[in-house]
Scaffold this motif. Structure first.
Motif, mmCIF file in Angstrom:
data_model
loop_
_atom_site.group_PDB
_atom_site.id
_atom_site.type_symbol
_atom_site.label_atom_id
_atom_site.label_comp_id
_atom_site.label_asym_id
_atom_site.label_seq_id
_atom_site.Cartn_x
_atom_site.Cartn_y
_atom_site.Cartn_z
ATOM 1 N N LEU A 159 0.846 -1.182 0.000
ATOM 2 C CA LEU A 159 0.000 0.000 0.000
ATOM 3 C C LEU A 159 0.886 1.237 0.000
ATOM 4 C CD1 LEU A 159 -2.597 -1.058 2.736
ATOM 5 C CD2 LEU A 159 -2.748 -1.378 0.269
ATOM 6 N N GLU A 160 0.635 2.146 -0.927
ATOM 7 C CA GLU A 160 1.426 3.376 -1.001
ATOM 8 C C GLU A 160 0.508 4.574 -0.819
ATOM 9 O OE1 GLU A 160 3.539 5.421 -4.624
ATOM 10 O OE2 GLU A 160 4.884 3.938 -3.743
ATOM 11 N N LEU A 161 0.890 5.455 0.094
ATOM 12 C CA LEU A 161 0.073 6.619 0.425
ATOM 13 C C LEU A 161 0.277 7.733 -0.600
ATOM 14 C CD1 LEU A 161 -1.799 7.967 2.559
ATOM 15 C CD2 LEU A 161 0.284 8.846 3.640
ATOM 16 N N ASP A 162 -0.828 8.320 -1.070
ATOM 17 C CA ASP A 162 -0.764 9.513 -1.910
ATOM 18 C C ASP A 162 -0.635 10.709 -0.966
ATOM 19 O OD1 ASP A 162 -1.279 11.784 -3.480
ATOM 20 O OD2 ASP A 162 -2.481 10.625 -4.894
ATOM 21 N N VAL A 163 0.590 11.172 -0.785
ATOM 22 C CA VAL A 163 0.889 12.207 0.207
ATOM 23 C C VAL A 163 0.124 13.494 -0.068
ATOM 24 C CG1 VAL A 163 2.725 13.644 1.163
ATOM 25 C CG2 VAL A 163 3.154 11.223 0.697
ATOM 26 N N HIS A 164 -0.019 13.860 -1.326
ATOM 27 C CA HIS A 164 -0.689 15.121 -1.672
ATOM 28 C C HIS A 164 -2.147 15.123 -1.199
ATOM 29 C CE1 HIS A 164 2.728 16.491 -3.995
ATOM 30 N NE2 HIS A 164 2.761 15.335 -4.630
ATOM 31 N N ALA A 166 -3.352 13.290 1.308
ATOM 32 C CA ALA A 166 -3.377 13.211 2.771
ATOM 33 C C ALA A 166 -3.066 14.550 3.425
ATOM 34 C CB ALA A 166 -2.387 12.156 3.250
ATOM 35 N N ARG A 167 -2.307 15.414 2.732
ATOM 36 C CA ARG A 167 -1.895 16.694 3.324
ATOM 37 C C ARG A 167 -3.085 17.603 3.644
ATOM 38 N NH1 ARG A 167 3.079 17.095 -0.258
ATOM 39 N NH2 ARG A 167 4.783 16.529 1.151
ATOM 40 N N SER A 171 -0.988 16.304 9.357
ATOM 41 C CA SER A 171 0.282 17.029 9.414
ATOM 42 C C SER A 171 1.371 16.175 8.766
ATOM 43 C CB SER A 171 0.658 17.328 10.864
ATOM 44 O OG SER A 171 0.980 16.123 11.546
ATOM 45 N N GLU A 172 2.545 16.783 8.514
ATOM 46 C CA GLU A 172 3.646 16.040 7.897
ATOM 47 C C GLU A 172 4.088 14.875 8.787
ATOM 48 O OE1 GLU A 172 4.908 16.351 4.873
ATOM 49 O OE2 GLU A 172 3.449 17.926 4.454
ATOM 50 N N ALA A 173 4.121 15.117 10.096
ATOM 51 C CA ALA A 173 4.524 14.050 11.022
ATOM 52 C C ALA A 173 3.518 12.902 10.991
ATOM 53 C CB ALA A 173 4.650 14.602 12.438
ATOM 54 N N ASN A 228 -9.537 7.233 -0.750
ATOM 55 C CA ASN A 228 -8.773 7.176 -2.005
ATOM 56 C C ASN A 228 -7.383 7.787 -1.850
ATOM 57 O OD1 ASN A 228 -8.527 6.368 -4.702
ATOM 58 N ND2 ASN A 228 -9.130 8.389 -5.467
ATOM 59 N N TRP A 229 -6.794 7.614 -0.651
ATOM 60 C CA TRP A 229 -5.439 8.097 -0.402
ATOM 61 C C TRP A 229 -4.392 7.037 -0.741
ATOM 62 C CZ3 TRP A 229 -5.703 10.497 5.222
ATOM 63 C CH2 TRP A 229 -6.541 11.623 5.195
ATOM 64 N N VAL A 230 -4.831 5.820 -1.026
ATOM 65 C CA VAL A 230 -3.912 4.688 -1.110
ATOM 66 C C VAL A 230 -3.935 4.054 -2.495
ATOM 67 C CG1 VAL A 230 -3.429 2.371 -0.217
ATOM 68 C CG2 VAL A 230 -4.091 4.199 1.357
ATOM 69 N N GLU A 231 -2.739 3.723 -2.983
ATOM 70 C CA GLU A 231 -2.602 2.969 -4.224
ATOM 71 C C GLU A 231 -2.048 1.589 -3.895
ATOM 72 O OE1 GLU A 231 -0.203 5.052 -6.985
ATOM 73 O OE2 GLU A 231 -1.485 6.830 -7.055
ATOM 74 N N PHE A 232 -2.514 0.583 -4.622
ATOM 75 C CA PHE A 232 -2.034 -0.785 -4.425
ATOM 76 C C PHE A 232 -0.918 -1.063 -5.425
ATOM 77 C CE2 PHE A 232 -6.271 -0.721 -2.689
ATOM 78 C CZ PHE A 232 -6.178 -1.511 -1.558
#
Length: 234
Positions: A159-164, A166-167, A171-173, A228-232
């Motif tokens: 699972l990879e988080l779409d950081v943009h 989630a922001r 927070s960044e932490a 929809n923050w996560v890509e497989f």
């Protein structure tokens, strides 16, 4: 990057940089037994030392926290001086063994030994290109075994988080912590990898769980997928 000698023998004139995470007084005695001058430095002196260069037949040592240790190691690597780099590591920080090895530390000694025993291991360490105290060797062997197992096992879906995305909420932490949760890391493991206290990680997890309207860590992953923050990735 700090240059390290491929071969070091007793009596060698190669300077030694030693970071003491225990605050012991055994290093000057160890240096004297090798015929080296012992020079104690603080943070500012360490930086100046890296800029001016190291003297042969000298052991430079500093007592500091584990976080400061990594800063000083980076300064030593940037300076590019030919030297040996050592760390006196207490049991409470043994989880940092892998990190210090990755930072090109070539002498890793257990701080809890009595003074005579510690000096013997220090002298032994100077005879090898790399020396890891027997106290820490089982941990290194286990890491090697885990690496081999990972290479042999087929890759699983990740699972990879779409950081943009989630922001907008975290927070960044909290984003950094969520990425580790998606990797399946426990709070304790996250603390080790991010150089944080477990209590700090627990606090971040609690905050991001509330922000995502989740009940627990598992529910947090489910909510991230729903948002929809996560890509497989396979």
């Amino acid at each position: 990057m700090a240059k390290t000698y491929s071969r070091n023998i007793p009596g060698s004139r190669v300077p030694i940089l030693f970071i003491d995470l225990q605050g012991s007084e055994v290093l000057p005695q160890a240096a004297e037994s090798m015929g080296k001058l012992a020079v104690r430095t603080n943070g500012e002196e360490w930086t100046t030392l890296m800029q001016r260069g190291l003297q042969k037949d000298t052991l430079y040592y500093t007592a500091c926290s584990d976080l400061d240790a990594f800063v000083r190691l980076q300064e030593a690597k940037r300076a590019g001086s030919a030297c040996r780099i050592g760390v006196n590591l207490p049991e409470r920080l043994r989880h940092l063994v892998d990190e210090f090895i990755c930072q090109e530390v070539t002498m890793l000694l257990a701080a809890e030994r009595d003074e005579d025993d510690w000096r013997k291991h220090f002298m032994r360490a100077t005879q090898f290109q790399t020396y890891i105290d027997p106290v820490f060797q089982p941990q290194v062997v286990e890491r090697y075994r885990r690496m081999n197992q990972l290479q042999e096992e087929p890759p699983e879906q990740q699972l990879e988080l779409d950081v943009h995305k989630a922001r907008g909420t975290l927070s960044e932490a909290e984003i950094r912590i969520l990425e580790k949760i998606l990797e399946g890391k426990s709070n304790r493991k996250i603390a080790e990898e991010c150089f944080l206290a477990v209590a700090t990680v627990n606090n971040h997890v609690s905050h991001l769980t509330k922000k995502m309207q989740a009940n627990d860590r598992t529910h947090t992953i489910k909510r991230a997928i729903e948002e929809n923050w996560v890509e497989f990735i396979t």
